[in-house]
Design a protein around this motif. Structure first.
Motif, PDB file in Angstrom:
ATOM      1  N   ARG A  27      -7.442 -51.641 -34.028  1.00  0.00           N
ATOM      2  CA  ARG A  27      -8.600 -52.561 -33.388  1.00  0.00           C
ATOM      3  C   ARG A  27      -9.258 -51.991 -32.337  1.00  0.00           C
ATOM      4  NH1 ARG A  27      -7.695 -58.753 -34.507  1.00  0.00           N
ATOM      5  NH2 ARG A  27      -7.108 -58.823 -36.582  1.00  0.00           N
ATOM      6  N   VAL A  28      -9.645 -50.540 -32.328  1.00  0.00           N
ATOM      7  CA  VAL A  28     -10.289 -49.853 -31.067  1.00  0.00           C
ATOM      8  C   VAL A  28     -11.659 -49.648 -31.773  1.00  0.00           C
ATOM      9  CG1 VAL A  28     -10.146 -47.624 -30.057  1.00  0.00           C
ATOM     10  CG2 VAL A  28      -7.890 -48.771 -30.299  1.00  0.00           C
ATOM     11  N   PRO A  29     -12.516 -49.768 -30.650  1.00  0.00           N
ATOM     12  CA  PRO A  29     -14.048 -49.655 -31.028  1.00  0.00           C
ATOM     13  C   PRO A  29     -14.443 -48.170 -31.281  1.00  0.00           C
ATOM     14  CG  PRO A  29     -13.524 -51.060 -29.077  1.00  0.00           C
ATOM     15  CD  PRO A  29     -12.443 -50.615 -29.254  1.00  0.00           C
ATOM     16  N   VAL A  30     -15.372 -48.174 -32.076  1.00  0.00           N
ATOM     17  CA  VAL A  30     -15.706 -46.708 -32.450  1.00  0.00           C
ATOM     18  C   VAL A  30     -17.192 -46.784 -32.404  1.00  0.00           C
ATOM     19  CG1 VAL A  30     -16.181 -45.048 -34.365  1.00  0.00           C
ATOM     20  CG2 VAL A  30     -14.091 -46.559 -34.332  1.00  0.00           C
ATOM     21  N   ILE A  31     -17.753 -45.780 -31.605  1.00  0.00           N
ATOM     22  CA  ILE A  31     -19.055 -45.621 -31.039  1.00  0.00           C
ATOM     23  C   ILE A  31     -19.620 -44.219 -31.671  1.00  0.00           C
ATOM     24  CG2 ILE A  31     -21.108 -45.553 -29.596  1.00  0.00           C
ATOM     25  CD1 ILE A  31     -17.535 -46.815 -28.502  1.00  0.00           C
ATOM     26  N   ALA A  32     -20.859 -44.139 -32.797  1.00  0.00           N
ATOM     27  CA  ALA A  32     -21.313 -42.847 -33.213  1.00  0.00           C
ATOM     28  C   ALA A  32     -22.208 -42.369 -32.131  1.00  0.00           C
ATOM     29  CB  ALA A  32     -22.126 -43.172 -34.313  1.00  0.00           C
ATOM     30  N   TYR A  33     -22.012 -40.938 -32.051  1.00  0.00           N
ATOM     31  CA  TYR A  33     -22.936 -40.155 -31.038  1.00  0.00           C
ATOM     32  C   TYR A  33     -23.747 -39.005 -31.771  1.00  0.00           C
ATOM     33  CZ  TYR A  33     -24.439 -37.643 -26.773  1.00  0.00           C
ATOM     34  OH  TYR A  33     -25.032 -36.877 -25.864  1.00  0.00           O
ATOM     35  N   GLY A  34     -25.068 -39.112 -31.681  1.00  0.00           N
ATOM     36  CA  GLY A  34     -26.149 -38.047 -32.110  1.00  0.00           C
ATOM     37  C   GLY A  34     -26.345 -37.013 -31.130  1.00  0.00           C
ATOM     38  N   THR A  35     -27.557 -37.273 -30.528  1.00  0.00           N
ATOM     39  CA  THR A  35     -27.912 -36.242 -29.353  1.00  0.00           C
ATOM     40  C   THR A  35     -27.940 -37.110 -28.203  1.00  0.00           C
ATOM     41  OG1 THR A  35     -30.273 -36.756 -29.899  1.00  0.00           O
ATOM     42  CG2 THR A  35     -29.190 -34.674 -30.848  1.00  0.00           C
ATOM     43  N   GLY A  36     -28.135 -38.427 -27.905  1.00  0.00           N
ATOM     44  CA  GLY A  36     -28.021 -38.954 -26.783  1.00  0.00           C
ATOM     45  C   GLY A  36     -29.264 -39.302 -26.456  1.00  0.00           C
ATOM     46  N   THR A  37     -30.369 -39.472 -27.014  1.00  0.00           N
ATOM     47  CA  THR A  37     -31.813 -39.638 -26.867  1.00  0.00           C
ATOM     48  C   THR A  37     -32.245 -41.045 -27.232  1.00  0.00           C
ATOM     49  OG1 THR A  37     -32.549 -38.784 -29.155  1.00  0.00           O
ATOM     50  CG2 THR A  37     -32.467 -37.303 -27.195  1.00  0.00           C
ATOM     51  N   SER A  38     -31.278 -42.018 -27.495  1.00  0.00           N
ATOM     52  CA  SER A  38     -31.791 -43.368 -27.622  1.00  0.00           C
ATOM     53  C   SER A  38     -32.121 -44.130 -26.264  1.00  0.00           C
ATOM     54  CB  SER A  38     -30.547 -44.150 -28.415  1.00  0.00           C
ATOM     55  OG  SER A  38     -29.463 -44.027 -27.477  1.00  0.00           O
ATOM     56  N   LEU A  39     -32.756 -45.221 -26.431  1.00  0.00           N
ATOM     57  CA  LEU A  39     -33.387 -45.532 -25.307  1.00  0.00           C
ATOM     58  C   LEU A  39     -33.191 -47.114 -25.009  1.00  0.00           C
ATOM     59  CD1 LEU A  39     -36.841 -44.309 -26.110  1.00  0.00           C
ATOM     60  CD2 LEU A  39     -35.469 -43.747 -24.169  1.00  0.00           C
TER      61      LEU A  39
ATOM     62  N   ALA B 262     -13.648 -36.362 -17.731  1.00  0.00           N
ATOM     63  CA  ALA B 262     -14.388 -37.308 -17.300  1.00  0.00           C
ATOM     64  C   ALA B 262     -16.050 -36.910 -17.705  1.00  0.00           C
ATOM     65  CB  ALA B 262     -13.988 -37.371 -15.994  1.00  0.00           C
ATOM     66  N   ALA B 263     -16.198 -35.632 -17.368  1.00  0.00           N
ATOM     67  CA  ALA B 263     -17.314 -34.876 -17.684  1.00  0.00           C
ATOM     68  C   ALA B 263     -17.874 -35.128 -19.228  1.00  0.00           C
ATOM     69  CB  ALA B 263     -17.337 -33.564 -17.347  1.00  0.00           C
ATOM     70  N   VAL B 264     -16.934 -35.045 -20.232  1.00  0.00           N
ATOM     71  CA  VAL B 264     -17.243 -35.085 -21.353  1.00  0.00           C
ATOM     72  C   VAL B 264     -17.423 -36.698 -21.670  1.00  0.00           C
ATOM     73  CG1 VAL B 264     -16.620 -35.085 -23.871  1.00  0.00           C
ATOM     74  CG2 VAL B 264     -16.118 -33.026 -22.192  1.00  0.00           C
ATOM     75  N   ARG B 265     -16.784 -37.446 -21.173  1.00  0.00           N
ATOM     76  CA  ARG B 265     -16.793 -38.966 -21.548  1.00  0.00           C
ATOM     77  C   ARG B 265     -18.107 -39.463 -20.865  1.00  0.00           C
ATOM     78  NH1 ARG B 265     -12.550 -40.979 -18.519  1.00  0.00           N
ATOM     79  NH2 ARG B 265     -13.057 -42.998 -19.135  1.00  0.00           N
ATOM     80  N   GLY B 266     -18.467 -38.899 -19.520  1.00  0.00           N
ATOM     81  CA  GLY B 266     -19.564 -39.303 -18.868  1.00  0.00           C
ATOM     82  C   GLY B 266     -21.010 -39.093 -19.716  1.00  0.00           C
ATOM     83  N   HIS B 267     -20.865 -37.923 -20.185  1.00  0.00           N
ATOM     84  CA  HIS B 267     -22.181 -37.232 -21.113  1.00  0.00           C
ATOM     85  C   HIS B 267     -22.372 -38.152 -22.237  1.00  0.00           C
ATOM     86  CE1 HIS B 267     -24.867 -34.372 -22.992  1.00  0.00           C
ATOM     87  NE2 HIS B 267     -24.263 -34.602 -24.081  1.00  0.00           N
ATOM     88  N   HIS B 268     -21.176 -38.688 -22.556  1.00  0.00           N
ATOM     89  CA  HIS B 268     -21.310 -39.605 -24.015  1.00  0.00           C
ATOM     90  C   HIS B 268     -21.381 -41.132 -23.686  1.00  0.00           C
ATOM     91  CE1 HIS B 268     -19.860 -35.699 -25.732  1.00  0.00           C
ATOM     92  NE2 HIS B 268     -20.426 -36.076 -27.016  1.00  0.00           N
ATOM     93  N   GLY B 269     -21.343 -41.547 -22.563  1.00  0.00           N
ATOM     94  CA  GLY B 269     -21.538 -42.815 -22.258  1.00  0.00           C
ATOM     95  C   GLY B 269     -22.818 -43.239 -21.780  1.00  0.00           C
ATOM     96  N   LYS B 270     -23.940 -42.712 -21.717  1.00  0.00           N
ATOM     97  CA  LYS B 270     -25.176 -43.039 -21.417  1.00  0.00           C
ATOM     98  C   LYS B 270     -26.300 -42.271 -21.971  1.00  0.00           C
ATOM     99  CE  LYS B 270     -27.882 -44.408 -17.754  1.00  0.00           C
ATOM    100  NZ  LYS B 270     -29.112 -44.387 -18.500  1.00  0.00           N
ATOM    101  N   ASP B 271     -27.389 -42.931 -22.518  1.00  0.00           N
ATOM    102  CA  ASP B 271     -28.439 -42.403 -23.055  1.00  0.00           C
ATOM    103  C   ASP B 271     -29.413 -42.544 -22.134  1.00  0.00           C
ATOM    104  OD1 ASP B 271     -29.370 -45.071 -23.030  1.00  0.00           O
ATOM    105  OD2 ASP B 271     -29.545 -45.608 -24.791  1.00  0.00           O
ATOM    106  N   LEU B 272     -30.769 -42.172 -22.714  1.00  0.00           N
ATOM    107  CA  LEU B 272     -32.058 -41.918 -21.931  1.00  0.00           C
ATOM    108  C   LEU B 272     -32.543 -43.182 -21.117  1.00  0.00           C
ATOM    109  CD1 LEU B 272     -34.002 -39.247 -23.729  1.00  0.00           C
ATOM    110  CD2 LEU B 272     -32.288 -38.976 -21.940  1.00  0.00           C
TER     111      LEU B 272
END
Length: 472
Positions: free
Chosen positions: A79-91, A38-48
């Motif tokens: 057919r499962v969605p794919v989302i790329a993640y860099g540093t999470g600083t997008s707006l 949950a913590a890892v998924r939470g970190h990767h499911g929200k930007d700034l």
């Protein structure tokens, strides 16, 4: 499999069984480098941004382009969605997994593959950050100039077509990406170009993927332009009697061909905010932060010519510095404007706006925006890349107050439509994400149907970062 057809696009929502199968297959591929915690998924499911979190079902941590391709092939098969993640600083909610799926964290692709000093270019993996790159190449006398403020990953900067304070001289990511390696929605790996500085060979696929926000493919490598570190750099701060005077100074400077490296505008409210937050003492008036690059003689000449223009437009005394530590402090204060503005109203929610207009309309757009904010009773901190007509307001509101929230978003809508009416754009550098999809239609009209056709051709199952850029 659940699907819905809306406005010409199909969004496919994977079943729980499909997600479970993909997670099983990915765990066999990656082992402990796949997390469902949950913590890892939470970190990767929200930007700034202010957008609500939307968590992926799992997070994958590949180490090579080939592993990224293998992950995508597994997801595509179900057919499962794919989302790329860099540093999470997008707006703009770019990394939110609004349809669930698998987040691919590219932080493990962090190798600087080849520095070509003679050709002034470098090839890096997508997870390398801009600060890491500049630290690595500093001894070669080269630097990469695109500076969006955050220590963003270079893959993410390509994907969002980032720019920042140096764009007035060095351009944006669009001008500084020579080639990309991209994993497509079916798992194929392509190279969009070679290292040649120009080519007329076929469609310009590099520019297609720069700014695509992970909706057409996942960028895993980039070849970027480099520049020689200037022999001399000089920074300054100067206040003006009026906002028009500051903007007119910039217009005249650019028209005169003075090669200014950075020129940033802060309005009176933003100056007050950074004085408080960064412990500075600038006069609370419209203010330009600027920097010149070149030889010592060239920088001195540029500064002298600029000073004459600024004086004619109501500029006051200059505070000049050539010391590295003083320049760093000045530009760090500029990069911290969001935190400084939030300090105006602690605990408030924030919308960071991003309109851009032709520079001749910049003063009009800012003044009308200031008046609109004042009429609605909101603080009005504004900072802008005045050299290219791009400015940001930090819109502070209380999300617990429904009326205030409604007025804040209406204020943002009016500002964007004001910019479009002045032949501007809804986003100068942050991108569309999920937050500006309606504005994309208002800005581009029928051209959006062409974007949809490209999306459908490259990603027929709509698994690549679904719900971003194009409203489903």
């Amino acid at each position: 499999m659940i699907s819905a057809a809306l406005n010409g696009n199909i969004i496919v929502t994977a079943t729980a069984e499909a997600i479970a199968t993909v997670i099983t297959d990915l765990r066999a591929l990656l082992g402990e480098r796949l997390s469902t915690g949950a913590a890892v998924r939470g970190h990767h499911g929200k930007d700034l941004s202010h957008h609500e979190a939307a968590l992926p079902d799992a997070v994958a941590f590949p180490g090579t382009t080939e592993e990224v391709a293998a992950i995508v092939r597994i997801c595509a098969a179900h057919r499962v969605p794919v989302i790329a993640y860099g540093t999470g600083t997008s707006l703009e909610g770019h990394i939110n997994a609004i349809e669930g799926g698998i987040c691919i964290d590219l932080g493990g692709l962090n190798r600087i593959l080849k520095v070509n000093t003679a050709d002034l270019d470098v090839t890096v993996e997508a997870g390398v950050t801009r600060m890491d790159l500049n630290a690595h190449i500093r001894d070669s006398g080269l630097f990469f100039p695109i500076d969006p403020g955050a220590n963003a990953s270079l893959g993410g900067m390509c994907a969002t077509r980032a720019s920042g304070t140096n764009a007035v001289r060095y351009g944006t990511m669009r001008e500084n990406v020579l080639a990309l390696t991209v994993v497509l929605a079916d798992g194929r790996i392509i190279r969009t170009a070679r290292r040649a500085r120009k080519s007329a060979a076929g469609y310009d696929l590099t520019r297609l993927f720069v700014g695509s926000e992970g909706t057409l493919g996942i960028i895993t490598e980039a070849t970027l332009r480099l520049y020689g570190i200037p022999e001399a750099m000089s920074s300054a701060v100067v206040g003006f009697d009026s906002l028009e005077g500051a903007v007119n100074t910039v217009i005249t400077t650019i028209q005169s061909g003075i090669p200014i490296a950075r020129i940033e505008l802060l309005n009176s409210a933003m100056i007050a905010a950074i004085n408080s937050y960064s412990k500075l003492s600038y006069a609370e008036r419209p203010t330009l932060f600027l920097e010149f690059h070149g030889s010592p003689a060239g920088v001195a000449e540029q500064a002298e010519n600029f000073g004459a223009i600024a004086q004619d437009c109501g500029g006051g005394d200059f505070a000049w510095t050539t010391k590295t530590e003083d320049r760093t402090r000045l530009w760090q204060a500029r990069h911290d404007v969001a935190y400084a503005a939030m300090n105006i109203r602690p605990g408030a929610d924030m919308i960071t706006t991003d309109v851009c207009v032709p520079i001749s309309r910049l003063a009009d757009c800012i003044l009308e925006t200031e008046a609109d904010f004042k009429a609605e009773g909101f603080p009005i901190p504004i900072a802008g890349h005045v050299g290219d007509g791009n400015f940001h307001t930090i819109l502070l509101y209380d999300h617990k107050d429904p009326d205030e929230t409604k007025r804040a978003f209406a204020l943002n809508d009016r500002m964007v439509m004001r910019a479009l009416a002045m032949e501007g754009t809804c986003t100068g550098e942050h991108g569309i994400g999920q937050g500006k999809r309606d504005f994309l239609i208002a800005e581009h009209g029928e051209a959006v149907s062409v974007m949809r056709a490209i999306k459908t051709a490259l990603d027929p199952d709509m698994i690549m970062n679904p719900g971003k850029i194009l409203k489903p």
